[in-house]
Enzyme design. Sequence first.
Site, mmCIF file in Angstrom:
data_model
loop_
_atom_site.group_PDB
_atom_site.id
_atom_site.type_symbol
_atom_site.label_atom_id
_atom_site.label_comp_id
_atom_site.label_asym_id
_atom_site.label_seq_id
_atom_site.Cartn_x
_atom_site.Cartn_y
_atom_site.Cartn_z
ATOM 1 N N SER A 193 5.591 -35.690 -8.879
ATOM 2 C CA SER A 193 4.797 -36.567 -8.021
ATOM 3 C C SER A 193 3.843 -35.801 -7.116
ATOM 4 O O SER A 193 2.998 -36.391 -6.454
ATOM 5 C CB SER A 193 5.733 -37.426 -7.157
ATOM 6 O OG SER A 193 6.631 -36.613 -6.435
ATOM 7 N N SER A 219 7.541 -31.103 -7.547
ATOM 8 C CA SER A 219 7.966 -32.108 -8.529
ATOM 9 C C SER A 219 6.764 -32.822 -9.113
ATOM 10 O O SER A 219 5.621 -32.650 -8.672
ATOM 11 C CB SER A 219 8.916 -33.111 -7.875
ATOM 12 O OG SER A 219 8.276 -33.787 -6.819
ATOM 13 N N HIS A 271 -25.533 7.491 25.095
ATOM 14 C CA HIS A 271 -27.000 7.555 25.108
ATOM 15 C C HIS A 271 -27.620 6.235 25.566
ATOM 16 O O HIS A 271 -28.828 6.187 25.851
ATOM 17 C CB HIS A 271 -27.546 7.970 23.734
ATOM 18 C CG HIS A 271 -27.567 6.875 22.704
ATOM 19 N ND1 HIS A 271 -26.612 6.763 21.694
ATOM 20 C CD2 HIS A 271 -28.432 5.852 22.494
ATOM 21 C CE1 HIS A 271 -26.903 5.742 20.935
ATOM 22 N NE2 HIS A 271 -28.010 5.158 21.396
ATOM 23 N N ASP A 314 -20.791 11.039 22.119
ATOM 24 C CA ASP A 314 -21.674 9.943 22.544
ATOM 25 C C ASP A 314 -20.851 8.687 22.851
ATOM 26 O O ASP A 314 -20.877 7.708 22.118
ATOM 27 C CB ASP A 314 -22.694 9.667 21.437
ATOM 28 C CG ASP A 314 -23.760 8.657 21.838
ATOM 29 O OD1 ASP A 314 -23.887 8.388 23.053
ATOM 30 O OD2 ASP A 314 -24.454 8.153 20.941
ATOM 31 N N SER A 342 -26.651 0.216 18.746
ATOM 32 C CA SER A 342 -26.035 1.377 19.394
ATOM 33 C C SER A 342 -24.982 0.943 20.406
ATOM 34 O O SER A 342 -25.178 -0.007 21.170
ATOM 35 C CB SER A 342 -27.103 2.214 20.100
ATOM 36 O OG SER A 342 -27.947 2.826 19.171
#
Length: 771
Positions: free
Chosen positions: A273, A271, A531, A582, A697
């Site tokens: 307001s 509204s 690794h 890996d 890694s």
Amino acid sequence: MSRAWVRRIQSKRVEESGVEVLAGAGEIWCDCPEVNVQITGGSYTLTKQLETGSNLIYSCPEGYYPYPELKRVCQRGGTWDRAPRKMSNQRCRLVECPDPAVLKEGSVSPSEERYYVGNETTYDCYSGYAFRGSYRRVCLPNGKWSGNTPICSRDSGNNCHDPGIPAGASRSGNIFDIDDKVTYSCDGNQLFLVGSKERVCQENGHWTGIEPACYYKHTFDTPLEVSQAFGSAIKETLTTSQPIGDDTQEGRILRISKNGTLNIYIAVDISESITEEEVDSAKDAVIALIKKIASFTVTPNYEVVFFSSEITEVVKILDFMEGKIVLEKAVEAIREFKKEGLDSIGTNLKQVFETFLERMAIIKERVKEEAFKDHRHVLIVFTDGAYNMGGVPTPSVEQIKKMVYMNQAVDTAEQKTNPREEYLDIYIFGIGAVIFDEDLLPLRTGTGGQHFFRMDDIKNLQHTFDSIIDESEVLGLCGLHMAFDPKMKDRKEVKRKMYPWFAFIKITRENTASNCMGSLVSGEFILTAAHCLPFGVTPNDITVDIDDGLGKVKRVKNFFVHPNYNISAKVGQKVEEFYDYDVALIQLEEGVVISKSVRPICIPCTKETNDALQLVGDSNSCDRQEEILFKDSREGLNFLTKTENMVDEKDVYAKLGPNREDCIKHAVNSNVAVTDNFLCTGGLDGHRDHIACKGDSGGAVFKNFEHRTIQVAVVSWGTKDLCSGGGLVESDATSRDFHINLFKVAPFLKKVLGNEDQFDFVPLKFLDLKG
């Protein structure tokens, strides 16, 4: 009625006193004068310049509030309501806190006629009385006292503790045995009561309801207070928290579990307001709440409306129930909603509750009464309460209660509330320059905590909604994390909660040390690259840095390297280091303490990842997860790198499908070195990817789904070393990184993490895998 529409119906235009006047239909509209509206020490804004219906809204610096008016409205006759007068200049007044001198068996120092922001008080009890609460309190800029209510009591022989008297209040009732009541009221005509007017001592020694407080019109709740108090009533997902501190407070917070039927109805006032900025902030808060809930396995039905004199139904709950709309489309509809062009003159709050009542009635008709008993209903309304159309909304709220409560009566002395009261919560967020508290307070309902909030500024509320979810019951859920919160100053705390699964791995042997990253995938296991654990390494050589509050460095019990990993397997084919398979798992000597700061990431092919992706049932295969996570030929992913900020996030795109071949060709002897088990990232094609550094890694390559994170790969190797000191380093045209695709090594993960023939740890639940 908009001014543009009035122009179209005018029978004539006249000029009076040099001011343009619109005449017709027995009324005159004209602009208001910008005279005597200035405010000393502050500023003001106009929502529609000086036109009829414009709101003149005052603002002041922190610790001050506009006086004597918070706002003014331009009326049809060209005058301001509560017209400004020369003899009563508008000014910014110092915030006042309620009188703290309410201790009956103690004293307050210093004794002042009034207490303003920054004033400090100390408290002391008379001889023979015990003190509870805060000895020292400060009047805060939001008109509240810091700390907890000071209480002086004997508490001897009573079933409940003395509940105290809040600042500015009076209390009747001084006996605290089972079924005894205390009632509260605020002193003077400038204060009003928020909280429980009446509280009852229960057999368990706790008081019903929540401690009340006395508010001035300038008092407001901070976003942090809202996040701590905001709650809901969901079966098996909402419980009453244990009282904190002095046993006088009882809090409710949203607890999400894996089951529950929940209907959420949200209404936003648009509204005149309510400013456009406040509407946008409310939209942001709604979206933030929906996204947070969506990160769990609960899937509510949503009804979202925007209202003024009419209702605009943006998200329909019946569409949710029929499967016609998905959550992403609902969020998009909310985000795209605009107030512009809608009639915002007039507020019909009653129609909001009537609309929600109608939707409940249809749901009840569809699911039938027995199933409707298990539905929880949460109503959240953002409004200033200035309704001037449709009538009083209270009767409609009572009809909603009647439907949800199913007219169950309370007959026993032990039952203080309706036995179905937990099935309905109505939360009212008061927004706007002037909030009509006396009209809004009767609309709130629900068991337990606070259901009415006065918001001075809701712009940052979306950041605090992260805190309303109590994750203590779902700590085992994978991938949960906090969004970035700019208000958190502790960088390490921010990073730990944003990436609660990351770990640093250190391998020390023969006077040498190397470092890798890893990810927590269960309470006992860290996933990393094989690794990182070269031949000859023992568990005693490995430590894991992940701070769970019981010490950062964790000892290692065992580790498991993929059986097919062999770095020298392709030397004969001119590949000196071969990183296929890996991947490795490190088992900790003792499991970590799961918390908001330390919790596991989701990994593919588990039932928990099904939940995170909101896939229902065991029929969903691992292939379906892969289709969702790798749906594009350029899939945006992230991984972490160690920096001075603890960690930072790197952005990359995995090149899939037709883009894969061009990506992998930059690796030497790529037809041998790069198997189908690798994802390829890097380069400049369409996006300048970040590049992995040596310390990255073993880290998780992941994808975010709002507040859930799913790991799809492990950082393995790259074609170029472009990092001198690590950190956020970008690719060049030919640099490439390769990451082990976890979908390709799922049997290994299942064999270790899903092993049910042991008693060392709780196994993860994996889906059926091919092969």
